[in-house]
Enzyme design. Structure first.
Site, PDB file in Angstrom:
ATOM      1  N   GLU A   1       0.802  -1.228   0.000  1.00 19.33           N
ATOM      2  CA  GLU A   1       0.000   0.000   0.000  1.00 19.33           C
ATOM      3  C   GLU A   1       0.836   1.280   0.000  1.00 19.33           C
ATOM      4  OE1 GLU A   1      -3.834  -1.811   2.391  1.00 19.33           O
ATOM      5  OE2 GLU A   1      -2.025  -1.308   3.484  1.00 19.33           O
TER       6      GLU A   1
ATOM      7  N   ASP B   1     -11.423  -7.534  -1.820  1.00 16.16           N
ATOM      8  CA  ASP B   1     -12.168  -8.792  -1.666  1.00 16.16           C
ATOM      9  C   ASP B   1     -13.560  -8.471  -1.150  1.00 16.16           C
ATOM     10  OD1 ASP B   1     -10.171  -8.490   0.891  1.00 16.16           O
ATOM     11  OD2 ASP B   1     -12.185  -9.050   1.494  1.00 16.16           O
TER      12      ASP B   1
HETATM   13  N1  SAH Z   1      -2.190 -11.504   3.575  1.00 18.45           N
HETATM   14  C1  SAH Z   1      -1.604 -10.771   4.658  1.00 18.45           C
HETATM   15  C2  SAH Z   1      -2.595 -10.442   5.759  1.00 18.45           C
HETATM   16  C3  SAH Z   1      -3.517  -9.368   5.306  1.00 18.45           C
HETATM   17  S1  SAH Z   1      -4.559  -8.838   6.587  1.00 18.45           S
HETATM   18  C4  SAH Z   1      -0.470 -11.582   5.247  1.00 18.45           C
HETATM   19  O1  SAH Z   1      -0.605 -12.766   5.386  1.00 18.45           O
HETATM   20  O2  SAH Z   1       0.512 -10.976   5.573  1.00 18.45           O
HETATM   21  C5  SAH Z   1      -5.636  -7.830   5.626  1.00 18.45           C
HETATM   22  C6  SAH Z   1      -5.197  -6.402   5.388  1.00 18.45           C
HETATM   23  O3  SAH Z   1      -5.999  -5.835   4.365  1.00 18.45           O
HETATM   24  C7  SAH Z   1      -5.415  -5.490   6.579  1.00 18.45           C
HETATM   25  O4  SAH Z   1      -4.439  -4.483   6.591  1.00 18.45           O
HETATM   26  C8  SAH Z   1      -6.838  -4.946   6.367  1.00 18.45           C
HETATM   27  O5  SAH Z   1      -6.921  -3.582   6.682  1.00 18.45           O
HETATM   28  C9  SAH Z   1      -7.127  -5.147   4.887  1.00 18.45           C
HETATM   29  N2  SAH Z   1      -8.287  -6.001   4.533  1.00 18.45           N
HETATM   30  C10 SAH Z   1      -8.591  -6.347   3.260  1.00 18.45           C
HETATM   31  N3  SAH Z   1      -9.662  -7.163   3.222  1.00 18.45           N
HETATM   32  C11 SAH Z   1     -10.069  -7.357   4.501  1.00 18.45           C
HETATM   33  C12 SAH Z   1     -11.108  -8.134   5.099  1.00 18.45           C
HETATM   34  N4  SAH Z   1     -11.928  -8.892   4.363  1.00 18.45           N
HETATM   35  N5  SAH Z   1     -11.227  -8.109   6.451  1.00 18.45           N
HETATM   36  C13 SAH Z   1     -10.385  -7.360   7.199  1.00 18.45           C
HETATM   37  N6  SAH Z   1      -9.366  -6.630   6.684  1.00 18.45           N
HETATM   38  C14 SAH Z   1      -9.192  -6.614   5.348  1.00 18.45           C
END
Ligand code: SAH
Length: 231
Positions: free
Chosen positions: A12, A199
């Site tokens: 980001e 998503d």
């Molecule tokens: N894939 C990453 C984890 C991502 S956590 C890893 O394993 O390192 C998700 C991040 O995207 C967070 O910063 C949150 O703000 C955002 N986000 C996107 N979709 C989301 C969802 N469905 N629920 C909660 N946060 C979400």
């Protein structure tokens, strides 16, 4: 004027970092704050990490150590409103910590006991600016404004989506925005949270997230660019 820009993850902030004219890097509490110019404006850019505590600490440091005038958050989120599609933009009018639960004392979900306010309002002018920049880039039908929900939970189920929609009527859900908003309100800084949808917070959310995170981050970045040009 100095503008603070926060993103949670490397995806980001990396594009903004590569575009900016970096003048100074300052490390505090493990966070690297990048100070310099972006599209002719003085900025401090930082990656805060995932979740509310990281976001709160990092935005506090950003405000206290650099005294930024405004705070912009750019990142990705899961849609809750079924009409919102992957790649669309949500601009926060206000934010709630959806995982705050003191209902045992008779409080509603999301209400923080002993605080005057638990629904943190974004700055009207920044909201308008983000909306205009988004609509110019993506068209009116892809830019939404409304309540954004934050919690320390990656939401990936239709049941949770329904509960969040029914309880708070949020447009999208993520893990940092309300924490940044909470800090900005207490420290008196205008802010706006801009989220591009990665998503739909359902059972496919983790797969969609991996596929669309870069696209969504790119969309958010384009809005920051449009906003900085107008600020
Ligand atoms: N894939 C990453 C984890 C991502 S956590 C890893 O394993 O390192 C998700 C991040 O995207 C967070 O910063 C949150 O703000 C955002 N986000 C996107 N979709 C989301 C969802 N469905 N629920 C909660 N946060 C979400």
């Amino acid at each position: 004027m100095l503008i603070g820009i926060i993103g949670a993850m490397n995806e980001e902030v990396i594009q903004l970092k590569e575009t900016m004219n970096l003048k100074e890097t300052k490390t505090i509490g493990g966070y690297e704050f990048f100070k310099g110019e972006l599209y002719g404006k003085n900025i401090v850019l930082v990656e805060c990490g995932i979740g509310k505590v990281n976001a709160a600490l990092c935005s506090t440091l950003l405000i206290e150590a650099f005294n930024v005038d405004k705070v912009l958050f750019t990142g990705v989120a899961g849609a809750l409103n079924p009409e919102i599609n992957i790649g669309d933009i949500v601009v926060s009018t206000d934010l709630i910590e959806h995982d705050f639960n003191a209902t045992a004392f008779g409080y509603d979900f999301g209400v923080i006991p002993r605080m005057e306010n638990s629904k943190f309002k974004a700055d009207k002018d920044l909201v308008e600016l983000a909306k205009e920049a988004g609509e110019k880039e993506f068209g009116k039908e892809r830019v939404w404004t409304g309540t954004i929900l934050s919690g320390d939970e990656f939401v990936a189920s239709p049941e949770k989506i329904k509960w969040l929609r029914d309880t708070f009527n949020g447009e999208c859900t993520e893990m940092e925005g309300a924490a940044v908003a909470h800090v900005c309100e207490l420290l008196g800084k205008p802010f706006v949270i801009i989220r591009s949808i990665s998503d739909k917070a359902n059972h496919d959310a983790n797969m969609n997230f991996d596929e669309f995170v870069k696209l969504a981050a790119q969309n958010s970045k384009l809005i920051i660019e449009g906003m900085l040009n107008q600020l």
